[in-house]
Design a protein around this motif. Sequence first.
Motif, PDB file in Angstrom:
ATOM      1  N   MET A   1     -15.854 -12.726 -35.081  1.00  0.00           N
ATOM      2  CA  MET A   1     -16.156 -14.113 -34.911  1.00  0.00           C
ATOM      3  C   MET A   1     -17.367 -14.611 -35.931  1.00  0.00           C
ATOM      4  SD  MET A   1     -16.635 -16.495 -31.369  1.00  0.00           S
ATOM      5  CE  MET A   1     -18.122 -15.573 -30.896  1.00  0.00           C
ATOM      6  N   ILE A   2     -17.273 -15.934 -36.341  1.00  0.00           N
ATOM      7  CA  ILE A   2     -18.716 -16.353 -36.700  1.00  0.00           C
ATOM      8  C   ILE A   2     -19.125 -17.326 -35.706  1.00  0.00           C
ATOM      9  CG2 ILE A   2     -19.360 -18.113 -38.887  1.00  0.00           C
ATOM     10  CD1 ILE A   2     -17.330 -16.865 -40.472  1.00  0.00           C
ATOM     11  N   GLU A   3     -20.506 -17.342 -35.679  1.00  0.00           N
ATOM     12  CA  GLU A   3     -20.865 -18.262 -34.700  1.00  0.00           C
ATOM     13  C   GLU A   3     -22.259 -18.661 -35.147  1.00  0.00           C
ATOM     14  OE1 GLU A   3     -22.306 -18.088 -29.894  1.00  0.00           O
ATOM     15  OE2 GLU A   3     -21.704 -16.075 -31.014  1.00  0.00           O
ATOM     16  N   THR A   4     -22.505 -20.157 -34.886  1.00  0.00           N
ATOM     17  CA  THR A   4     -23.808 -20.739 -35.163  1.00  0.00           C
ATOM     18  C   THR A   4     -24.552 -21.286 -34.138  1.00  0.00           C
ATOM     19  OG1 THR A   4     -23.121 -22.707 -35.779  1.00  0.00           O
ATOM     20  CG2 THR A   4     -23.110 -21.071 -37.574  1.00  0.00           C
ATOM     21  N   VAL A  16     -30.362 -32.541 -42.940  1.00  0.00           N
ATOM     22  CA  VAL A  16     -28.948 -32.448 -43.279  1.00  0.00           C
ATOM     23  C   VAL A  16     -27.896 -32.042 -42.044  1.00  0.00           C
ATOM     24  CG1 VAL A  16     -27.610 -31.574 -45.032  1.00  0.00           C
ATOM     25  CG2 VAL A  16     -29.977 -32.106 -45.507  1.00  0.00           C
ATOM     26  N   LEU A  17     -28.511 -30.834 -41.425  1.00  0.00           N
ATOM     27  CA  LEU A  17     -27.919 -30.544 -40.307  1.00  0.00           C
ATOM     28  C   LEU A  17     -28.650 -30.537 -39.004  1.00  0.00           C
ATOM     29  CD1 LEU A  17     -26.134 -27.164 -41.539  1.00  0.00           C
ATOM     30  CD2 LEU A  17     -24.863 -29.265 -41.544  1.00  0.00           C
ATOM     31  N   HIS A  18     -27.946 -31.190 -37.987  1.00  0.00           N
ATOM     32  CA  HIS A  18     -28.700 -31.306 -36.697  1.00  0.00           C
ATOM     33  C   HIS A  18     -28.183 -30.425 -35.840  1.00  0.00           C
ATOM     34  CE1 HIS A  18     -30.253 -35.224 -37.923  1.00  0.00           C
ATOM     35  NE2 HIS A  18     -29.125 -35.025 -38.955  1.00  0.00           N
ATOM     36  N   ALA A  19     -28.899 -29.111 -35.472  1.00  0.00           N
ATOM     37  CA  ALA A  19     -28.811 -28.101 -34.328  1.00  0.00           C
ATOM     38  C   ALA A  19     -26.972 -27.947 -34.133  1.00  0.00           C
ATOM     39  CB  ALA A  19     -29.271 -28.642 -33.039  1.00  0.00           C
ATOM     40  N   VAL A  20     -26.507 -27.528 -35.372  1.00  0.00           N
ATOM     41  CA  VAL A  20     -25.059 -27.512 -35.208  1.00  0.00           C
ATOM     42  C   VAL A  20     -24.850 -25.812 -34.785  1.00  0.00           C
ATOM     43  CG1 VAL A  20     -23.208 -26.842 -36.616  1.00  0.00           C
ATOM     44  CG2 VAL A  20     -24.906 -28.744 -37.260  1.00  0.00           C
ATOM     45  N   SER A  21     -23.874 -25.958 -33.681  1.00  0.00           N
ATOM     46  CA  SER A  21     -23.540 -24.636 -32.873  1.00  0.00           C
ATOM     47  C   SER A  21     -22.024 -24.724 -33.154  1.00  0.00           C
ATOM     48  CB  SER A  21     -23.823 -24.864 -31.464  1.00  0.00           C
ATOM     49  OG  SER A  21     -25.384 -24.581 -31.519  1.00  0.00           O
ATOM     50  N   VAL A  22     -21.320 -23.777 -33.705  1.00  0.00           N
ATOM     51  CA  VAL A  22     -19.894 -23.722 -33.736  1.00  0.00           C
ATOM     52  C   VAL A  22     -19.615 -22.104 -33.517  1.00  0.00           C
ATOM     53  CG1 VAL A  22     -19.517 -25.585 -35.137  1.00  0.00           C
ATOM     54  CG2 VAL A  22     -19.735 -23.253 -36.422  1.00  0.00           C
TER      55      VAL A  22
END
Length: 252
Positions: A1-4, A16-22
């Motif tokens: 799995m890829i996780e941020t 540009v990115l605001h606390a991105v969790s996926v």
Amino acid sequence: MIETRDVVKTHGQTTVLHAVSVQIPDQQFTAIIGPNGAGKSTLLSMVSRLAPMTAGTATVGGLDVATTASDALAKVMAILRQDNQSALRLTVRDLVGFGRFPHSKGRMTSEDVRHVNEALDFLQLNELAERYLDELSGGQRQRAYIAMVLCQDTPYILLDEPLNNLDMAHAASMMKLLRRMVQERGKTVVVVLHDINFASCYADHIIAMKDGHVAYEGSPLVVVRNEVLSALYGMDVTVHEIQGQRLCHYFA
């Protein structure tokens, strides 16, 4: 799995990115969509370590991309950027062979040659193998770069707008090939796309971004809906179901 987890990217005073969790599922085709400036390519570059994160963490197959050694990461994840043109005059076979470098370190073995031949065959490039890249059409050249990525033989493949500069026929052919990588090779494919109809027809999972946030996420049935896409793109979008596919009609 890829996780941020809470990935942030800033340029000066601009976030540009605001606390991105996926969480991107394994052995599926994930499309990242959204308007220009949404942060799609930025997110992909953070995951692939092409650019540093301002904050947060990203893992690929359990490996922290910020701390894992480059050679170890290259055996797990392959990335194709938008600007994938080479200044060198290479044959298709030479280019595809570069995908084996994390394994061969420049000393090709019979195993490496086998992977090169398999990638050429899978992308239907055998007849073009000895041709130079500058002798190919845009669609043929793009297939050669995809073959290089496939030849790297990683479980995770990340592609940033691979349909750039391709006509409809070549774009559809490319999407079919990427779909086959998931179905026949068990790869996890993550693609930044502008064409929402391709995302709807070929992806298992869609991440829809806007203004540096994940606005919506889920299967095409969840994301490809009138109200979701109209809000995402700020224009009227109507979804029609045609021969079992959800296709979007949009106008100003």
